[in-house]
Design an enzyme around this catalytic site. Sequence first.
Site, short mmCIF file in Angstrom:
data_model
loop_
_atom_site.label_atom_id
_atom_site.label_comp_id
_atom_site.label_asym_id
_atom_site.label_seq_id
_atom_site.Cartn_x
_atom_site.Cartn_y
_atom_site.Cartn_z
N GLU A 147 8.27 1.23 5.40
CA GLU A 147 9.48 1.58 5.24
C GLU A 147 9.62 1.75 3.41
OE1 GLU A 147 12.80 0.00 7.08
OE2 GLU A 147 14.48 1.01 5.56
N GLU A 273 23.12 -2.80 6.83
CA GLU A 273 22.62 -1.67 7.09
C GLU A 273 22.22 -1.92 8.85
OE1 GLU A 273 19.48 -0.64 4.51
OE2 GLU A 273 21.02 0.61 3.07
N ARG A 323 31.33 1.06 -2.99
CA ARG A 323 30.23 0.12 -2.59
C ARG A 323 29.60 -0.64 -3.65
NH1 ARG A 323 24.60 2.59 -0.41
NH2 ARG A 323 23.14 1.33 -1.29
N ASP A 352 21.91 0.86 -5.51
CA ASP A 352 20.46 0.84 -4.80
C ASP A 352 19.28 1.39 -5.61
OD1 ASP A 352 18.49 0.16 -2.75
OD2 ASP A 352 19.41 1.46 -1.37
N GLU A 380 11.16 4.56 -4.41
CA GLU A 380 11.91 5.10 -3.35
C GLU A 380 12.79 6.41 -3.96
OE1 GLU A 380 14.45 2.58 -1.24
OE2 GLU A 380 15.57 4.33 -0.14
O1 GCW Z 1 17.60 1.42 -0.24
C1 GCW Z 1 17.59 1.04 0.94
C2 GCW Z 1 16.37 1.55 1.71
C3 GCW Z 1 16.17 1.03 3.03
C4 GCW Z 1 15.88 -0.50 2.92
C5 GCW Z 1 17.14 -0.96 2.19
C6 GCW Z 1 17.40 -2.50 1.92
C7 GCW Z 1 14.53 -1.96 3.89
O2 GCW Z 1 16.67 2.95 1.73
O3 GCW Z 1 15.05 1.65 3.58
O4 GCW Z 1 15.72 -0.96 3.84
O5 GCW Z 1 17.55 -0.34 0.98
O6 GCW Z 1 16.98 -2.98 0.66
O7 GCW Z 1 17.35 -3.27 2.63
#
Ligand code: GCW
Length: 665
Positions: A147, A273, A323, A352, A380
């Site tokens: 991932e 999530e 958020r 994030d 990412e």
């Molecule tokens: O930013 C998000 C990512 C997910 C990730 C999540 C997390 C592993 O897009 O892919 O999942 O964070 O940190 O849990």
Amino acid sequence: MEEAKWTKMWLDYHRIYDGDMDFKVALDGFAEDTAVIANAIFEFRKGIEELTGVKVIDVRKDRVIGNLKTLSIKKTDSVPPEGYRVAGSDDGITVEASDERGVLYGIFSIIRQIACGKRAEEVAEEASPSNPLRMMNHWDNMDGSIERGYSGESFFFEKDEIIINDRTRDYARFMASIGINGVVINNVNVKGAASYLITDRYFDRLESLSEIFGDYGIRLFLSLNFASPIEIGGMDTCDPLDREVIKWWEDKIKEIYDRLPLLGGFLVKADSEGRPGPFTYGRTQADGANMLGDVIKPYGGIIIWRCFVYNCTQDWRDTKIDRARAGYDYFKEQDGTYHDNVILQIKNGPMDFQIREPVSPLLGGLKRTNQMLEVQIAQEYTGHQIDLCYLIPLFKEVLDFHTFCSPEKDTVADVVSGRTMGNALGGMAAVINTGNDINWTGNDLAAANLYGFGRLSFDTELSSEKIAREWIAMTYRLPDKEADILCSMLLRSREIYEKYTSPLGIGWMVTPNTHYGPSVDGYEYSRWGTYHRADHLGIGVDRTDKGTGYAQQYYEQNAEMYNDPATCPQELLLFFHHIPYTFELKTGKTLIQHIYDSHFEGEEEARKLAVDWDSLKDLIPEEAFERVKERFDLQLDNAREWRDQVNSYFFRKSGIADKKGRTIY
Ligand code: GCW
């Protein structure tokens, strides 16, 4: 010779100088036959032989010709745990440490110093880790995919099996060489086969893996499915306060530790999530984390509980929900109730892993809880290891941030190291950027982030530049002028990426799902809570006391600073404020002109990076040079696309022309 299947990154030694005398090894207080010491000696032998051409003689077996120098490894209480003191002289080199990890790190320090140009007799360093835990988090899935992986497939898993081969050992060597002492091998999103990692199906292989790691001073950790009692236990609940559930976990953890005594513990993503968690049963995050903490305590294990908990099914029309507030709102209230073998793992920012975010107010907001800083070296949102983005300066900013949680020792570095609260558990974790690509990190230059994170978590005082220079010296051995060029490229890269992507801390504007390339409104009308709120007059999210009140989650000094656009650091302006395009920034430019200028500059500066890389052509090994060159070609396309989409978007929204009359579409 067999073709190398993977590079050795910064552990690919070349002759630096010709040493004059061979070495022998003398141990004082450490047993020779333990695996960690044996590995430390192996690393010394390999390093010193390849760097200086001298041998490490086994005086019991080999014929000794001439005089020998001594690598003398001594146990002493005068060096802190995992620390080392190394000193070279005409007689050899001494490594002093109080434990085996310290010896290993001391040996790697010697190698680093020699690779960076010191002679063996000049080696000198005394160091001990800033952080008790220095961890890598893999987001590897058991089918081999990763991932947010940008460097190929997993080297731990394939087709639901665990892979153990020479690469595993090389990986452990890399990690030990930069001071990493814990590794989570599987994705925090634990599904399918990964839920069975804590069953007999995988214990044998996990045991081998934990030993290979352990022999390099690394503890194996696993990500855990909070709903295991349901998914693999056949129960109909995973309520953390349910007697049967607790009993199930007690039996399970006992079974695990019977087979995996070296396991460090578990990392848990709950209520996030779509992952299950205690909220389903009306319980708090502390209820969940503490239950597991209690169950694992008799085995010396720890529970690392992530704070990435937020509503991911938000209505974009609702401007009250924010958020950014979520982590603090969910975790602050229970400060002081988390048990002492529980650590809360907190992402560096409240959203994030964007290219620019404020520091999470939970860091130091929690005053009586073990805390760990989570950063992401997997790129990412920062260019997928296509675009060059050296992230150590970003991490330094986070570590150096004053939280004002206490009159002294109030930086994030203080808080997560345990210095602020005097707690024993805490540290730093990185979502790792590796895969089974030949060069491990997709972009060869992204290895600087891997190397850099380890070094920085070991010594948070190191500068971004010092780390970059070490990595360059170890990896490429360039002449001074060219080393300066590469170092400057790394140090400029984060700001360049920031300039051509989303402006002034607003974040996102990325292509949904993949998170590479621009899509200004890609997340604007989505459920993810990631909005920029641009209209024809201005842009930004009001997170002040008149808006979502997020700024008030900080201690007063910071809250006040962020609350007022006049004192809010410019690079975060749009994170905290909704600002008119005509607003004049401290630089004297209007906001809209700043957006245009920074995007034109960012694209130009990216082009300069590519030119700089070309200038190194004859000094970088050919394959590596070409691999990186291809990446720069892609980066330039990306930068151009970002520049033009962002500029056109704001020109069309605002109707305000670029003062310099450049092409906007
Ligand atoms: O930013 C998000 C990512 C997910 C990730 C999540 C997390 C592993 O897009 O892919 O999942 O964070 O940190 O849990």
